[in-house]
Motif scaffolding. Structure first.
Motif, PDB file in Angstrom:
ATOM      1  N   ARG A 125       7.938  48.333   1.651  1.00 25.15           N
ATOM      2  CA  ARG A 125       7.427  47.296   0.743  1.00 25.15           C
ATOM      3  C   ARG A 125       6.166  47.824   0.069  1.00 25.15           C
ATOM      4  O   ARG A 125       5.042  47.504   0.445  1.00 25.15           O
TER       5      ARG A 125
ATOM      6  N   GLN B  78       3.842  48.764  -3.456  1.00 26.62           N
ATOM      7  CA  GLN B  78       3.275  47.940  -4.512  1.00 26.62           C
ATOM      8  C   GLN B  78       4.327  47.559  -5.548  1.00 26.62           C
ATOM      9  O   GLN B  78       4.287  46.460  -6.127  1.00 26.62           O
TER      10      GLN B  78
ATOM     11  N   LEU C 101       6.238  44.714  -4.002  1.00 34.17           N
ATOM     12  CA  LEU C 101       5.444  43.473  -4.072  1.00 34.17           C
ATOM     13  C   LEU C 101       5.327  42.981  -5.512  1.00 34.17           C
ATOM     14  O   LEU C 101       5.381  41.780  -5.782  1.00 34.17           O
ATOM     15  N   GLY C 102       5.175  43.913  -6.450  1.00 34.79           N
ATOM     16  CA  GLY C 102       5.063  43.503  -7.862  1.00 34.79           C
ATOM     17  C   GLY C 102       6.354  42.886  -8.358  1.00 34.79           C
ATOM     18  O   GLY C 102       6.340  41.888  -9.113  1.00 34.79           O
TER      19      GLY C 102
ATOM     20  N   VAL D 149       8.547  41.352  -6.491  1.00 34.05           N
ATOM     21  CA  VAL D 149       8.665  40.018  -5.864  1.00 34.05           C
ATOM     22  C   VAL D 149       7.828  38.993  -6.635  1.00 34.05           C
ATOM     23  O   VAL D 149       8.270  37.869  -6.933  1.00 34.05           O
ATOM     24  N   ARG D 150       6.580  39.396  -6.952  1.00 32.42           N
ATOM     25  CA  ARG D 150       5.730  38.460  -7.699  1.00 32.42           C
ATOM     26  C   ARG D 150       6.318  38.188  -9.088  1.00 32.42           C
ATOM     27  O   ARG D 150       6.275  37.071  -9.593  1.00 32.42           O
ATOM     28  N   GLU D 151       6.899  39.233  -9.685  1.00 25.96           N
ATOM     29  CA  GLU D 151       7.490  39.048 -11.014  1.00 25.96           C
ATOM     30  C   GLU D 151       8.666  38.093 -10.940  1.00 25.96           C
ATOM     31  O   GLU D 151       8.822  37.214 -11.813  1.00 25.96           O
TER      32      GLU D 151
ATOM     33  N   GLN E 131       9.204  35.777  -8.685  1.00 30.51           N
ATOM     34  CA  GLN E 131       8.684  34.425  -8.428  1.00 30.51           C
ATOM     35  C   GLN E 131       8.103  33.809  -9.716  1.00 30.51           C
ATOM     36  O   GLN E 131       8.311  32.628 -10.012  1.00 30.51           O
ATOM     37  N   GLN E 132       7.361  34.640 -10.417  1.00 28.80           N
ATOM     38  CA  GLN E 132       6.767  34.138 -11.654  1.00 28.80           C
ATOM     39  C   GLN E 132       7.845  33.781 -12.677  1.00 28.80           C
ATOM     40  O   GLN E 132       7.776  32.750 -13.349  1.00 28.80           O
TER      41      GLN E 132
END
Length: 432
Positions: free
Chosen positions: A331, A333, A336-337, A339-341, A343-344
């Motif tokens: 996991r 960066q 994680l990026g 995943v955040r993308e 979610q966003q």
């Protein structure tokens, strides 16, 4: 031949003869005296009867002359009353004709008002309201019906009074004819003399003919006829004055109600015109808003597709990175990026989808309301057209209302401005 002696006659004595002569003389003298007395008495009687006859004839001629003067004076009074009755009958007949014309002329205002009521019943939906115009029109119908009733009553009373005048005129005519016949008879009697060829002895000349009245009854009869005629003329004059006042009052009431009705109708037309203009403006603004909303919906839908494509890209990257082998499946960066993308993007897609639903729902509501406003605008246009037709229909009342009561034409129409709620003048409306 022997002779026969004649029978001797009776001889009177001389004394008898003398007595006879004296008796004859005495009788003759007595008869002459009696004759003289009779002659003197006859002469006196002749003179007395001649004078009495002349006096009686003179007195009869005087009485006939006085009677002729009395009858002539009574005839003149009857003729004067007859002339007054004839004049009043002509005036009352003219007044009756004017009342009948006024009564007939009320048919047009009543027809126009009822036609306006019928026209305004053609309004649809919320435009079919019980506004002041309808109240004024109904009030006008009631007024016209009351006017017709009053005029009909005056016509009936005028007809009855005409019958009374005709009866009075008939009585005067009969009395006048009797007076003229009586004058002819008395003039003939006054013209007769002892030398006239028409005189003769009659059977029972002293009889009292049936139907004979006293001089007082004769005078009272003619005076009664004159009095009845004068009272009928006076009552007829009062009736004509009342009819004239009533017609003037009814004219004012009809004119006042006509003005009130037309003012209410123009005011209602002005209000509907304002409402139509306001609705047209609302429709235009709503149509602009619908156009903008449709453009925004297209933008939201396009953004949603773009965000969905980005989400697909992120999902694909995440899915592809799960295939990394061994210790490289970490996991980092990037993970994680992504995943955040994701979610966003999901949050953005959800918000965009929700907003798109709200926009579509709002657009649907505006379209429905636009349809209702369009329908209402059509109804307002129809109602405004009906109000205008009612105004055009009532133009016939300008002359008909005055003719209904025999009045003159109204004065020149005035002009009043109509303004909206802000006080700005919108248009000029004539009123009559």
């Amino acid at each position: 031949m022997s002779t026969i002696e004649a029978k001797p006659c009776l001889h009177h004595s001389v004394a008898d003869w003398q007595n006879n002569n004296r008796q004859l003389s005495a009788t003759a003298e007595h008869e002459r005296d009696v004759s003289h007395v009779i002659r003197q008495e006859g002469r006196g009687l002749r003179n007395e009867t001649t004078i009495k006859t002349w006096w009686d004839e003179s007195d009869t001629c005087r009485r006939l002359g006085e009677r002729l003067w009395d009858v002539s004076r009574c005839k003149d009074s009857l003729e004067s009353s007859a002339v007054e009755v004839d004049t009043e009958m002509e005036a009352l007949t003219l007044a009756k004709e004017e009342l009948e014309q006024a009564l007939g002329a009320t048919a047009v205002p009543l027809q126009v008002t009822q036609e306006c009521l019928t026209l305004r019943q053609g309004r649809r939906g919320l435009e079919l309201v019980g506004d002041p115009v309808e109240e004024e029109l109904k009030q006008e119908v009631r007024l016209i019906e009351r006017v017709q009733q009053e005029l009909q009553q005056h016509v009936g009373r005028t007809f009855e009074q005409l019958c009374v005048l005709q009866e009075a005129r008939h009585q005067l005519t009969m009395d006048l004819q009797n007076k003229m016949d009586a004058l002819d008879v008395d003039r003939i009697c006054l013209s007769l003399t002892v030398k006239s060829a028409q005189i003769s002895l009659k059977t029972n000349p002293l009889r009292i003919p049936p139907g004979t009245v006293t001089p007082q009854e004769w005078a009272q009869f003619s005076q009664y006829n004159v009095t009845v005629a004068q009272e009928a003329v006076l009552l007829s004059q009062q009736m004509r004055e009342n009819a004239s006042l009533t017609r003037s009052k009814l004219q004012n009431e009809l004119e006042k109600q006509r003005r009130a009705t037309e003012f209410a109708l123009r005011k209602r037309t002005h209000t509907e015109e304002q409402s139509r203009q306001e609705l047209e403006w609302q429709l235009k603004i709503t149509e602009d808003e619908i156009s903008e909303m449709e453009a925004d919906i297209r933008g939201l839908d396009q953004d949603l597709r773009v965000k969905t494509a980005s989400l697909k890209l992120a999902h694909t990257r995440l899915e592809n990175r799960t295939c990394r082998p061994g210790m490289d499946l970490c996991r980092d960066q990037v993970q994680l990026g992504l995943v955040r993308e994701v979610q966003q993007l999901e949050a953005s897609i959800k918000a965009l989808d929700q907003k798109l639903g709200e926009a579509q729902h709002s657009l649907q509501k505006m379209c429905l309301h636009h349809a209702r406003m369009t329908q209402d605008l059509n109804r307002k246009q129809e109602a405004l057209s009906l109000e205008q037709r009612s105004l055009n229909t009532r133009h016939r009342l300008t002359d008909a209302t005055c003719a209904a009561v025999g009045g003159d034409k109204p004065a020149v129409a005035g002009v009043v401005p109509l303004a909206n709620s802000s006080g700005r003048s919108l248009q000029w409306t004539k009123y009559t």
